[in-house]
Design a protein around this motif. Structure first.
Motif, PDB file in Angstrom:
ATOM      1  N   ASP A  16      47.982  43.214  38.558  1.00  0.00           N
ATOM      2  CA  ASP A  16      46.567  43.227  38.170  1.00  0.00           C
ATOM      3  C   ASP A  16      46.236  42.119  37.179  1.00  0.00           C
ATOM      4  O   ASP A  16      45.148  41.532  37.231  1.00  0.00           O
ATOM      5  N   VAL A  17      47.155  41.793  36.280  1.00  0.00           N
ATOM      6  CA  VAL A  17      46.925  40.737  35.299  1.00  0.00           C
ATOM      7  C   VAL A  17      47.349  39.382  35.861  1.00  0.00           C
ATOM      8  O   VAL A  17      46.607  38.402  35.774  1.00  0.00           O
ATOM      9  N   LEU A  18      48.522  39.314  36.456  1.00  0.00           N
ATOM     10  CA  LEU A  18      49.041  38.035  36.964  1.00  0.00           C
ATOM     11  C   LEU A  18      48.142  37.441  38.044  1.00  0.00           C
ATOM     12  O   LEU A  18      47.965  36.218  38.123  1.00  0.00           O
ATOM     13  N   SER A  19      47.545  38.283  38.853  1.00  0.00           N
ATOM     14  CA  SER A  19      46.692  37.784  39.943  1.00  0.00           C
ATOM     15  C   SER A  19      45.434  37.081  39.426  1.00  0.00           C
ATOM     16  O   SER A  19      44.750  36.405  40.189  1.00  0.00           O
ATOM     17  N   GLN A  20      45.165  37.191  38.133  1.00  0.00           N
ATOM     18  CA  GLN A  20      44.030  36.465  37.559  1.00  0.00           C
ATOM     19  C   GLN A  20      44.265  34.952  37.565  1.00  0.00           C
ATOM     20  O   GLN A  20      43.317  34.184  37.573  1.00  0.00           O
ATOM     21  N   ILE A  21      45.557  34.542  37.552  1.00  0.00           N
ATOM     22  CA  ILE A  21      45.855  33.102  37.661  1.00  0.00           C
ATOM     23  C   ILE A  21      46.591  32.761  38.950  1.00  0.00           C
ATOM     24  O   ILE A  21      46.566  31.620  39.380  1.00  0.00           O
ATOM     25  N   ILE A  54      48.228  43.699  28.260  1.00  0.00           N
ATOM     26  CA  ILE A  54      47.309  42.737  27.658  1.00  0.00           C
ATOM     27  C   ILE A  54      47.741  41.306  27.944  1.00  0.00           C
ATOM     28  O   ILE A  54      46.924  40.443  28.255  1.00  0.00           O
ATOM     29  N   CYS A  55      49.039  41.050  27.834  1.00  0.00           N
ATOM     30  CA  CYS A  55      49.573  39.700  28.045  1.00  0.00           C
ATOM     31  C   CYS A  55      50.909  39.820  28.760  1.00  0.00           C
ATOM     32  O   CYS A  55      51.707  40.706  28.435  1.00  0.00           O
ATOM     33  N   TYR A  56      51.144  38.936  29.715  1.00  0.00           N
ATOM     34  CA  TYR A  56      52.346  38.986  30.548  1.00  0.00           C
ATOM     35  C   TYR A  56      53.071  37.648  30.537  1.00  0.00           C
ATOM     36  O   TYR A  56      52.434  36.590  30.583  1.00  0.00           O
ATOM     37  N   ALA A  57      54.395  37.704  30.471  1.00  0.00           N
ATOM     38  CA  ALA A  57      55.226  36.516  30.642  1.00  0.00           C
ATOM     39  C   ALA A  57      56.370  36.858  31.585  1.00  0.00           C
ATOM     40  O   ALA A  57      57.031  37.882  31.432  1.00  0.00           O
ATOM     41  N   GLY A  58      56.579  35.989  32.580  1.00  0.00           N
ATOM     42  CA  GLY A  58      57.726  36.092  33.473  1.00  0.00           C
ATOM     43  C   GLY A  58      58.675  34.967  33.118  1.00  0.00           C
ATOM     44  O   GLY A  58      58.288  33.795  33.163  1.00  0.00           O
ATOM     45  N   VAL A  59      59.901  35.308  32.722  1.00  0.00           N
ATOM     46  CA  VAL A  59      60.830  34.314  32.172  1.00  0.00           C
ATOM     47  C   VAL A  59      62.241  34.504  32.705  1.00  0.00           C
ATOM     48  O   VAL A  59      62.589  35.576  33.206  1.00  0.00           O
ATOM     49  N   LYS A  81      40.075  39.965  29.703  1.00  0.00           N
ATOM     50  CA  LYS A  81      39.300  40.744  28.724  1.00  0.00           C
ATOM     51  C   LYS A  81      39.755  40.487  27.289  1.00  0.00           C
ATOM     52  O   LYS A  81      39.016  40.765  26.348  1.00  0.00           O
ATOM     53  N   TYR A  82      40.987  39.967  27.128  1.00  0.00           N
ATOM     54  CA  TYR A  82      41.571  39.801  25.794  1.00  0.00           C
ATOM     55  C   TYR A  82      41.820  38.346  25.409  1.00  0.00           C
ATOM     56  O   TYR A  82      42.364  38.068  24.343  1.00  0.00           O
ATOM     57  N   ARG A  83      41.444  37.405  26.264  1.00  0.00           N
ATOM     58  CA  ARG A  83      41.694  36.002  25.973  1.00  0.00           C
ATOM     59  C   ARG A  83      40.957  35.571  24.711  1.00  0.00           C
ATOM     60  O   ARG A  83      39.860  36.031  24.436  1.00  0.00           O
ATOM     61  N   GLY A  84      41.607  34.672  23.969  1.00  0.00           N
ATOM     62  CA  GLY A  84      41.023  34.178  22.720  1.00  0.00           C
ATOM     63  C   GLY A  84      41.232  35.114  21.543  1.00  0.00           C
ATOM     64  O   GLY A  84      40.692  34.885  20.465  1.00  0.00           O
TER      65      GLY A  84
END
Length: 138
Positions: A16-21, A54-59, A81-84
């Motif tokens: 849901d979050v990753l698909s935004q980019i 809220i924030c996702y990182a794939g590493v 919704k939480y950027r910035g």
């Protein structure tokens, strides 16, 4: 609020979050790729507020001749919704510590040329442009 590794039961939340980019991915392809990337020790890390991502990182920690042992950031995205609000910076600080604990010399990421706001964000947070990525379809 907590930063933690996410598990496979949370893939829908991640998508849901990753698909935004990563707008070109559908869920089935995303799921297949995540399972395939597990062989490289791909980790999904999230800043969570209860059940909300809220924030996702794939590493993944990787080693090669030019970056030595490094943490490669495949994806970093804050829910729109939480950027910035400082969550991306918080994630980068967490990844810095994560890389140090993994005995990495660098944190490396690639960003599309059209993502100028992301580039400014990375540079503001201590990253320097070092190379170009070239792609040829087969």
């Amino acid at each position: 609020m907590q930063i933690r590794e996410l598990d496979l039961k949370e893939l829908v939340t991640v998508f849901d979050v990753l698909s935004q980019i990563r707008t070109e991915l559908d869920y089935d392809e995303f799921e297949d790729l995540i399972y395939e990337m597990r062989s490289m020790e791909y980790k999904m890390i999230g800043i969570m507020d209860g059940e909300a991502l809220i924030c996702y990182a794939g590493v993944a920690v990787q080693t090669n001749l030019y970056h030595k042992r490094h943490l490669f950031v495949f994806d970093l995205v804050t829910d729109e919704k939480y950027r910035g609000s400082g969550y991306g910076k918080m994630m980068l600080e967490y990844l810095h510590d994560y890389a140090k604990m993994g005995m990495c010399k660098n944190i490396v990421l690639s960003s599309g040329f059209q993502r100028e706001e992301a580039h400014k964000f990375y540079e503001k947070n201590g990253f320097a442009k070092k190379s170009f990525v070239f792609l040829k379809s087969v």
